[in-house]
Scaffold this active site. Sequence first.
Site, mmCIF file in Angstrom:
data_model
loop_
_atom_site.group_PDB
_atom_site.id
_atom_site.type_symbol
_atom_site.label_atom_id
_atom_site.label_comp_id
_atom_site.label_asym_id
_atom_site.label_seq_id
_atom_site.Cartn_x
_atom_site.Cartn_y
_atom_site.Cartn_z
ATOM 1 N N CYS A 153 9.091 29.595 -7.851
ATOM 2 C CA CYS A 153 7.672 29.293 -8.039
ATOM 3 C C CYS A 153 6.964 29.526 -6.713
ATOM 4 O O CYS A 153 7.444 29.047 -5.671
ATOM 5 C CB CYS A 153 7.495 27.841 -8.480
ATOM 6 S SG CYS A 153 5.767 27.379 -8.723
ATOM 7 N N LEU A 154 5.854 30.245 -6.762
ATOM 8 C CA LEU A 154 5.130 30.535 -5.516
ATOM 9 C C LEU A 154 4.554 29.270 -4.900
ATOM 10 O O LEU A 154 4.253 29.244 -3.707
ATOM 11 C CB LEU A 154 4.026 31.570 -5.784
ATOM 12 C CG LEU A 154 4.529 32.921 -6.311
ATOM 13 C CD1 LEU A 154 3.365 33.850 -6.605
ATOM 14 C CD2 LEU A 154 5.503 33.575 -5.334
ATOM 15 N N GLN B 106 -2.873 27.585 -9.189
ATOM 16 C CA GLN B 106 -2.131 27.865 -7.959
ATOM 17 C C GLN B 106 -3.040 28.396 -6.842
ATOM 18 O O GLN B 106 -2.641 28.392 -5.679
ATOM 19 C CB GLN B 106 -0.996 28.869 -8.230
ATOM 20 C CG GLN B 106 0.091 28.304 -9.130
ATOM 21 C CD GLN B 106 1.191 29.304 -9.378
ATOM 22 O OE1 GLN B 106 1.057 30.167 -10.235
ATOM 23 N NE2 GLN B 106 2.265 29.217 -8.612
ATOM 24 N N HIS C 296 1.914 25.627 -15.694
ATOM 25 C CA HIS C 296 1.005 25.421 -14.547
ATOM 26 C C HIS C 296 -0.374 24.957 -15.021
ATOM 27 O O HIS C 296 -1.033 24.166 -14.345
ATOM 28 C CB HIS C 296 0.835 26.708 -13.739
ATOM 29 C CG HIS C 296 1.870 26.924 -12.678
ATOM 30 N ND1 HIS C 296 2.100 26.017 -11.665
ATOM 31 C CD2 HIS C 296 2.731 27.959 -12.447
ATOM 32 C CE1 HIS C 296 3.049 26.480 -10.863
ATOM 33 N NE2 HIS C 296 3.457 27.659 -11.321
ATOM 34 N N HIS D 121 6.485 29.237 -17.961
ATOM 35 C CA HIS D 121 6.289 28.725 -16.592
ATOM 36 C C HIS D 121 4.794 28.729 -16.246
ATOM 37 O O HIS D 121 4.274 27.756 -15.693
ATOM 38 C CB HIS D 121 7.087 29.620 -15.638
ATOM 39 C CG HIS D 121 6.994 29.287 -14.189
ATOM 40 N ND1 HIS D 121 8.079 28.865 -13.454
ATOM 41 C CD2 HIS D 121 5.950 29.336 -13.311
ATOM 42 C CE1 HIS D 121 7.700 28.663 -12.201
ATOM 43 N NE2 HIS D 121 6.406 28.943 -12.087
ATOM 44 N N GLU D 122 4.101 29.835 -16.581
ATOM 45 C CA GLU D 122 2.671 29.944 -16.222
ATOM 46 C C GLU D 122 1.821 28.987 -17.071
ATOM 47 O O GLU D 122 0.885 28.368 -16.554
ATOM 48 C CB GLU D 122 2.182 31.387 -16.371
ATOM 49 C CG GLU D 122 2.912 32.411 -15.513
ATOM 50 C CD GLU D 122 3.005 32.040 -14.045
ATOM 51 O OE1 GLU D 122 2.129 31.327 -13.533
ATOM 52 O OE2 GLU D 122 3.996 32.449 -13.403
ATOM 53 N N GLY E 47 4.121 36.302 -11.567
ATOM 54 C CA GLY E 47 3.110 35.582 -12.341
ATOM 55 C C GLY E 47 2.296 34.708 -11.405
ATOM 56 O O GLY E 47 2.731 34.397 -10.286
HETATM 57 O O1 K1U Z 1 4.029 31.030 -11.196
HETATM 58 C C1 K1U Z 1 4.687 31.296 -10.210
HETATM 59 O O2 K1U Z 1 4.885 30.459 -9.349
HETATM 60 C C2 K1U Z 1 5.256 32.684 -10.056
HETATM 61 C C3 K1U Z 1 6.759 32.748 -10.318
HETATM 62 C C4 K1U Z 1 6.966 33.100 -11.786
HETATM 63 C C5 K1U Z 1 8.326 32.937 -12.389
HETATM 64 C C6 K1U Z 1 9.469 33.371 -11.761
HETATM 65 C C7 K1U Z 1 10.708 33.238 -12.381
HETATM 66 C C8 K1U Z 1 10.807 32.686 -13.628
HETATM 67 C C9 K1U Z 1 9.674 32.238 -14.247
HETATM 68 C C10 K1U Z 1 8.432 32.385 -13.637
HETATM 69 C C11 K1U Z 1 7.330 33.809 -9.400
HETATM 70 O O3 K1U Z 1 6.940 34.923 -9.441
HETATM 71 S S1 K1U Z 1 8.559 33.328 -8.278
HETATM 72 C C12 K1U Z 1 9.002 34.871 -7.471
HETATM 73 C C13 K1U Z 1 9.810 35.768 -8.329
HETATM 74 O O4 K1U Z 1 10.355 35.361 -9.320
HETATM 75 C C14 K1U Z 1 9.949 37.208 -7.971
HETATM 76 C C15 K1U Z 1 9.394 37.730 -6.837
HETATM 77 C C16 K1U Z 1 9.544 39.085 -6.536
HETATM 78 C C17 K1U Z 1 10.246 39.907 -7.361
HETATM 79 C C18 K1U Z 1 10.822 39.404 -8.501
HETATM 80 C C19 K1U Z 1 10.680 38.042 -8.825
HETATM 81 ZN ZN ZN Z 2 5.074 28.587 -10.507
#
Ligand code: K1U
Ligand code: ZN
Length: 180
Positions: free
Chosen positions: A101-102, A59, A147, A143-144, A54
């Site tokens: 979270c990225l 972001q 943000h 989560h999104e 996401g």
């Molecule tokens: O919004 C963001 O920072 C993105 C975040 C979203 C998220 C992850 C987990 C639970 C709720 C919301 C991410 O994508 S973190 C990376 C991640 O979860 C992932 C990366 C590669 C493959 C699978 C998952």
């Molecule tokens: Zn995030």
Amino acid sequence: MSVAEIETPLLPIRIVPDPVLRKMARAVTPADMDEVRALIPTMFATMYAAPGIGLAAPQIGRLLRLVVIDLAPEKVPTPLVLINPEVVAASEETATAEEGCLSVPEQYAEVTRPARVKVRYLDEHGDKKEIEGEGLLAACLQHEIDHLNGVLFVDYLSALKRNMLLRRLAKDQKGKAARK
Ligand code: K1U
Ligand code: ZN
């Protein structure tokens, strides 16, 4: 990875404590739609490259209520664009799951949220849509949308856990900067 993804420029993802991550994003209006349509492929390319499931516009430094999600990019890609998303119903039942979270790279923690949510939004064509999610989709939608309101998953943690995680992040970032 498709040719389109390779050729689409990526945008830098803002990292905590960037103040843009703590601001409220404004609603997308019809006048924003050209910019939004141009941002969508860039946001997907940036999210897939990270990699993540996401990405919300704040972001990448744009304070617009725009989110992209794809829960299964490596299997069958199911890209979802949400403009002006709002949670219109949430279950009383909660679920606890690990989140990342990225904008808080390489830090993970368990977060408790409503187990199921219904979200109303506009798609990329400006059409009204609703989606109901549970499991990872419910967590990702919440989560999104957080943000867009300047809220980060670390805000759900105890002060002790949050401070530990943020200190670890600051140390990692300092190490990365020193190695550049
Ligand atoms: O919004 C963001 O920072 C993105 C975040 C979203 C998220 C992850 C987990 C639970 C709720 C919301 C991410 O994508 S973190 C990376 C991640 O979860 C992932 C990366 C590669 C493959 C699978 C998952
Ligand atoms: Zn995030």
